[in-house]
Enzyme design. Structure first.
Site, mmCIF file in Angstrom:
data_model
loop_
_atom_site.group_PDB
_atom_site.id
_atom_site.type_symbol
_atom_site.label_atom_id
_atom_site.label_comp_id
_atom_site.label_asym_id
_atom_site.label_seq_id
_atom_site.Cartn_x
_atom_site.Cartn_y
_atom_site.Cartn_z
ATOM 1 N N TYR A 455 0.824 -1.219 -0.144
ATOM 2 C CA TYR A 455 0.086 0.010 0.007
ATOM 3 C C TYR A 455 0.919 1.321 -0.008
ATOM 4 C CZ TYR A 455 -3.799 3.163 0.975
ATOM 5 O OH TYR A 455 -4.524 4.275 0.937
ATOM 6 N N SER A 535 -6.312 0.851 -4.668
ATOM 7 C CA SER A 535 -6.551 2.131 -4.300
ATOM 8 C C SER A 535 -5.159 2.878 -4.428
ATOM 9 C CB SER A 535 -7.092 2.543 -2.849
ATOM 10 O OG SER A 535 -7.447 3.851 -2.892
ATOM 11 N N ASP A 618 -17.727 3.512 -7.920
ATOM 12 C CA ASP A 618 -16.644 3.820 -6.952
ATOM 13 C C ASP A 618 -16.690 5.439 -7.259
ATOM 14 O OD1 ASP A 618 -14.459 4.362 -5.626
ATOM 15 O OD2 ASP A 618 -13.171 2.849 -6.815
ATOM 16 N N HIS A 653 -15.872 1.703 -3.989
ATOM 17 C CA HIS A 653 -14.207 1.293 -3.829
ATOM 18 C C HIS A 653 -14.147 0.323 -2.845
ATOM 19 C CE1 HIS A 653 -10.512 3.367 -3.971
ATOM 20 N NE2 HIS A 653 -10.139 3.371 -2.515
#
Length: 685
Positions: A455, A535, A618, A653
């Site tokens: 991430y 993301s 999203d 999302h």
């Protein structure tokens, strides 16, 4: 491979003397209003479906994921009065159900079952909060995974939903006032278009809704004028006396204001006016409020302030710790319970309210905890514990006895004794040591097809947690690895700052170093490494593929930010400027352009197989990012492997996604990764 035809536009713009083509600008249009975009997305999805459905391992993964997801999942109980409120998913329900238990050992009953709200499970229970006496619950509903919320109120005794209805709540908490006559929430103004799908997150404000009134009568509490796009969320202290308002730009920092709810004017009093560091309320004892913060301590500390004073000042209670003090601190009973992080693993420290150390909490193992849910003066608290090889469980904590007992321990359809978790430290390009967790089957001792997850952003730590998806991969003899990259919050503010803005390349270097380590050390097979992220993590995967396509067999960028020159044009994108930089500032523009996945695809290179995943609703990272990126991949000369776009329908999302949609998406991703990494997928005996 044959892909659907994609119309090429002629948009070219000059930025600081640089000519930038935006060939697929038309794909930014809302697919709900532009039939050309909708038809294109549908054709892309059909192409992906034809390919994915033919993969030999998909059905095996779907069956095993179904079995692995089929276990009880509960949230930490919230005690109000003598009632305990929590959510439960019995296993494969589309959505968790809101439950209430009367007393510690009393009967349980269903308060709200969102599985009855829609036949396909796309309506979900989002935020919820019981009043201080436990007589009512304010709850938010979510449709198709969107960030918009509608808030209603349930009478716990009768089970009836009151007439109150609050619309257009967004990025909100729900905080009751002390006497239960109303609640605070956050909202935007009603958008000008029908769906609000692409509406920006501007004018975000805190309101108070009094029960029995129309939303048009709601009282505006906090809407400061500032040039910085901000979100404002509110919480009340456990005694109901004070309202604490956080104003944040999402990049780790928050200003803090407070309202004395005994003041009829509800005057907003600033406590912290800078946005550079995080502040989180741990609790209060009367007018004394305790906060965990990084102000003056990059690895965190605990401070307090006395609101009864005309000019309250902050006093240090717990100094900066050798490990990272997280935002998870609570005043429970007469103790401060503080969660610290050592190399991405958590421990819980006890302190008296004057800051005197008072030992530690004996956790069930090496893993991660959430916030201790309890109140000052009450010796009972609850917390969640999880790890790569430990399903998410709920534990009860007795403060006076410093004792932990199980409250809910699910059983999963896999022998966890066969699972091994190892921690390594990887040397990044500049010598920084990056934690890397490796999960595998005990009998898998040589190189194996591997998925690496990352991430690296917004100060969010990547901590050990139980994942049925990861278990499905590991069960087949694969390796699942997670890297705690810079940009996250594993080692405090400096670790975050080292991976944001002009330092974003450090995140990519860390991830590349982890990938090289897995191959060099014989953990991953030479041609069997896949990477996954969602993301900001999807941005990571897409950027790293462009920089080192030779390292990977497959890539799985999900709901990714891929157009770094226009991310600020959609929904909440302006809030990300403090994390990524401003495309309208020359220095930031040049840095963003250097790694923007859409703009740095390298024709002439042999790319890995790529499965791009997004969702049609999203409104956090709008699907235009994935649409434009997938179109650019398919148009480039980057080798014969497939570069597909999978578009989930009636989903957003991630939050609120029905269980069956989660299972199907992971089955697609794992079958795709298995095919290209060489993982032999078989049904367990």
């Amino acid at each position: 491979m044959d892909y659907p035809d994609t119309r090429r536009g002629s948009v070219v713009e000059e930025h600081f003397g640089v000519q930038v083509a935006d060939t697929y600008r038309w794909l930014e249009n809302d697919l709900r209003r532009d039939t050309d975009v909708a038809d294109w997305a549908r054709a892309q999805n059909e192409t992906a479906r034809d390919y994915l459905d033919a993969l030999p391992g998909r059905e095996v993964f779907r069956e095993r994921l179904t079995a692995l997801f089929d276990h009880e999942k509960l949230t930490t109980p919230t005690k109000r009065g003598e009632r305990y409120f929590f959510t439960r998913n019995a296993g494969l329900e589309h959505q968790p159900v809101l439950m209430m238990r009367e007393g510690a050992n009393g009967a349980e009953r269903v308060l709200m079952d969102p599985n009855r709200w829609s036949a396909d499970g796309t309506s979900a229970l989002a935020e919820w909060a019981p009043s201080r006496d436990g007589s009512r619950v304010a709850y938010a509903s979510q449709k198709d995974g969107a960030d918009w919320r509608t808030i209603r109120v349930l009478d716990v005794e009768t089970g009836k939903v009151l007439d109150d209805e609050v619309n257009w709540a967004r990025f909100t908490a729900i905080a009751w006032n002390g006497d239960g006559t109303g609640f605070f929430y956050s909202r935007n103004l009603e958008p000008s278009n029908d769906s609000g799908f692409q509406s920006p997150v501007l004018g975000h404000s805190v309101y108070f809704h009094a029960l029995g009134t129309e939303q048009s009568e709601d009282r505006l509490i906090h809407a400061p004028k500032t040039d910085v796009p901000l979100l404002h969320t509110a919480d009340t202290t456990p005694d109901g006396r004070y309202l604490v308002i956080y104003s944040t730009a999402l990049s780790g920092g928050a200003a803090v204001s407070v309202v004395d709810l005994e003041d009829p004017a509800l005057t907003v009093r600033p406590l912290v006016e800078e946005f550079g560091t995080f502040w989180t309320l741990a609790g209060n004892v009367g007018p004394r409020l305790y906060f965990v913060t990084q102000d003056g301590a990059e690895r965190g500390r605990i401070v307090s302030t006395d609101l009864s004073k005309p000019e309250p000042e902050f006093t240090e209670v717990v100094p900066e710790h050798p490990e990272m003090i997280t935002r998870l601190a609570s005043v429970v009973g007469d103790r401060l319970l503080v969660t610290a992080m050592r190399d991405a693993r958590t421990e819980v420290l006890r302190y008296r309210l004057d800051g005197t150390p008072d030992g530690t909490v004996d956790l069930p193992g090496i893993g991660s905890t959430g916030t201790f849910q309890g109140r000052p003066g009450d010796d009972e608290a609850f917390f969640v514990f999880t790890s790569h090889d430990a399903p998410t469980s709920i534990y009860r904590y007795n403060v006076a006895e410093n004792a932990v007992t199980p409250w809910a321990e699910p059983r999963v359809d896999i022998d966890l004794e066969t699972i091994v978790v190892e921690q390594h430290f990887v040397s990044s390009k500049d010598g920084t040591q990056v934690p890397l967790f490796v999960v595998r089957r005990r009998d898998v001792t040589g190189p194996a097809p591997t998925v690496l997850y990352g991430y690296g952003g917004f100060g969010i730590p990547l901590v050990p947690f139980f994942s049925p998806a990861a278990m499905a991969w590991v069960e087949q003899g694969g390796v699942y690895a997670t890297a705690a990259l810079r940009g996250g919050g594993e080692y405090g503010k400096a670790w975050h700052d080292a991976g944001k803005g002009q330092n974003k390349q450090n995140v990519f270097d860390d991830f590349i170093a982890a990938a090289e380590f897995l191959r060099r050390e014989g953990i991953a097979t030479p041609d069997g490494l896949a990477i996954e992220g969602e993301s900001n993590g999807g941005l990571l995967v897409a950027a790293v593929v462009n920089q080192r396509p030779d390292l990977f067999a497959a890539a799985l960028p999900g709901v990714a930010v891929t157009d770094m020159l226009r991310f600020d044009r959609f929904t909440g994108g302006q809030l990300w400027i403090q994390e990524f930089g401003d495309p309208g500032a020359e220095e930031d523009f040049r840095n963003l352009l250097s790694y923007s996945p859409l703009h740095t695809i390298r024709s002439g290179e042999d790319y890995p197989a790529i499965l791009v995943t997004t969702a049609d609703t999203d409104d956090r990272v709008v699907p235009a990012h994935s649409f434009k990126y997938a179109a650019a991949l398919q148009a480039a000369e980057i080798g014969p492997r497939p570069h597909l776009l999978r578009v989930e329908t009636q989903a957003g999302h991630g939050q609120g996604k029905p269980t069956d949609k989660m299972i199907d998406e992971v089955a697609d991703k794992w079958a795709f990764a298995a095919h290209w990494t060489g993982l032999d997928v078989t049904r367990p005996e």
